[in-house]
Design an enzyme around this catalytic site. Structure first.
Site, PDB file in Angstrom:
ATOM      1  CD  GLU A  51       3.216 -42.959 -55.512  1.00  0.00           C
ATOM      2  OE1 GLU A  51       2.180 -42.276 -55.599  1.00  0.00           O
ATOM      3  OE2 GLU A  51       4.364 -42.482 -55.635  1.00  0.00           O
ATOM      4  CE  LYS A  57      24.395 -42.677 -42.274  1.00  0.00           C
ATOM      5  NZ  LYS A  57      23.691 -41.993 -41.216  1.00  0.00           N
ATOM      6  CG  ASP A  77      13.466 -42.868 -48.484  1.00  0.00           C
ATOM      7  OD1 ASP A  77      13.749 -41.753 -48.961  1.00  0.00           O
ATOM      8  OD2 ASP A  77      12.476 -43.068 -47.763  1.00  0.00           O
ATOM      9  CG  ASP A 135      17.849 -40.238 -57.780  1.00  0.00           C
ATOM     10  OD1 ASP A 135      17.047 -40.917 -57.105  1.00  0.00           O
ATOM     11  OD2 ASP A 135      18.821 -39.641 -57.271  1.00  0.00           O
ATOM     12  CD  GLU A 159       5.170 -41.218 -47.246  1.00  0.00           C
ATOM     13  OE1 GLU A 159       5.380 -41.374 -48.452  1.00  0.00           O
ATOM     14  OE2 GLU A 159       6.079 -41.261 -46.394  1.00  0.00           O
TER      15      GLU A 159
END
Ligand SMILES: C[S@@+](CC[C@H](N)C(=O)[O-])C[C@H]1O[C@@H](n2cnc3c(N)ncnc32)[C@H](O)[C@@H]1O
Length: 245
Positions: A66, A145, A141, A177, A91
């Site tokens: 992941e 920008k 993420d 989303d 991560e």
């Protein structure tokens, strides 16, 4: 020998891996309060992260990664749902990785690990070809920008990166989303000859319940409560992505 990672200034804190080809990303990081005790369930990649075969114990036929697990809800659930599979969460934010690794250690399960590193770089230079059964990327993420767009995971190079590390028939599972980012994901992966989107697989894993793909994640929970539209995709490596040798 493994390629060295981009050099960092002398005296960099331990929690300071290289995060991006073009410079460091400023990741949110939970303040270390000393409460975490991740033990061997947390590996700090630093400049020279260990290759995949040094992180995965012998005996696991299926390895899944992941990218960006955050606080680790999916890896935690997946290690329980798939005890014969090894789950590696990569991560970028050390505080989240430490928190997630502490929870994994407390679970008593040994089929998972968290690594602090840049997930895409790790796939590129530390994962052997065909090593993975699946790659999961949930609520990445969006970097809205314009000047940060290169930091997105799903850029034009990603089909080749994913096709190399996935075994024949392996899948990349994605949830977001963000409508604009979903469009980019479908454009980049869906238009690549290396992958085919499989709605039947999306339904199949959803029906298996939590810990197989897509769910649960912390951002999924938060966005569901906010009533956002959640988009889920399964892209399977195609025959073109697995050329005969
Ligand atoms: C919006 S959060 C989602 C966390 C989790 N997947 C969830 O759904 O709850 C995105 C996470 O990806 C991590 N991240 C961003 N870019 C990354 C990269 N290149 N490699 C590894 N992690 C990354 C961030 O630090 C953050 O924890």
């Amino acid at each position: 020998m493994l390629p060295p990672r981009m050099s960092e200034p002398e005296g960099s804190p331990v929690f300071n891996p290289r995060m991006h080809q073009g410079g460091k990303l400023s990741f949110r990081s939970r303040v270390q309060d000393g409460a975490d005790d991740p033990g061997e369930f947390l590996v700090l990649g630093g400049k020279n992260p260990p290759p995949l075969d040094q992180l995965v114990p012998r005996g696991f036929a299926d390895v899944e990664i992941e990218i960006g697990p955050g606080k680790g809800a999916f890896v935690l659930a997946a290690t329980a749902a798939k005890p014969d599979t090894f789950l590696l969460g990569i991560e970028a934010a050390p505080g989240y990785a430490s928190l997630a690794a502490t929870k994994l250690r407390q679970s008593g399960r040994r089929n998972g690990l968290f690594l602090v590193d840049n997930g895409k770089l790790y796939l590129e230079d530390r994962v052997p070809a065909g090593a993975l059964a699946a790659v999961h990327v949930y609520y990445p993420d969006p970097w809205p920008k314009r000047r940060h767009k290169g930091r997105r995971f799903f850029t034009d190079d990603v089909p080749a990166v994913l096709a190399r590390v996935l075994r024949p028939g392996g899948c990349c599972y994605v949830a977001t989303d963000n409508a604009a980012y979903a469009g980019q994901i479908v454009r980049v992966l869906g238009a690549s000859s290396l992958f085919v989107r499989e709605e039947a697989e999306e339904a199949r894993v959803a029906a298996l319940g939590e810990g197989h793909a897509f769910s649960p994640t912390n951002f999924e929970r938060k966005y569901r409560e906010e009533g956002r539209v959640l988009r889920r995709y399964a892209f399977r490596k195609s025959a073109a992505g697995s050329p005969a040798r």
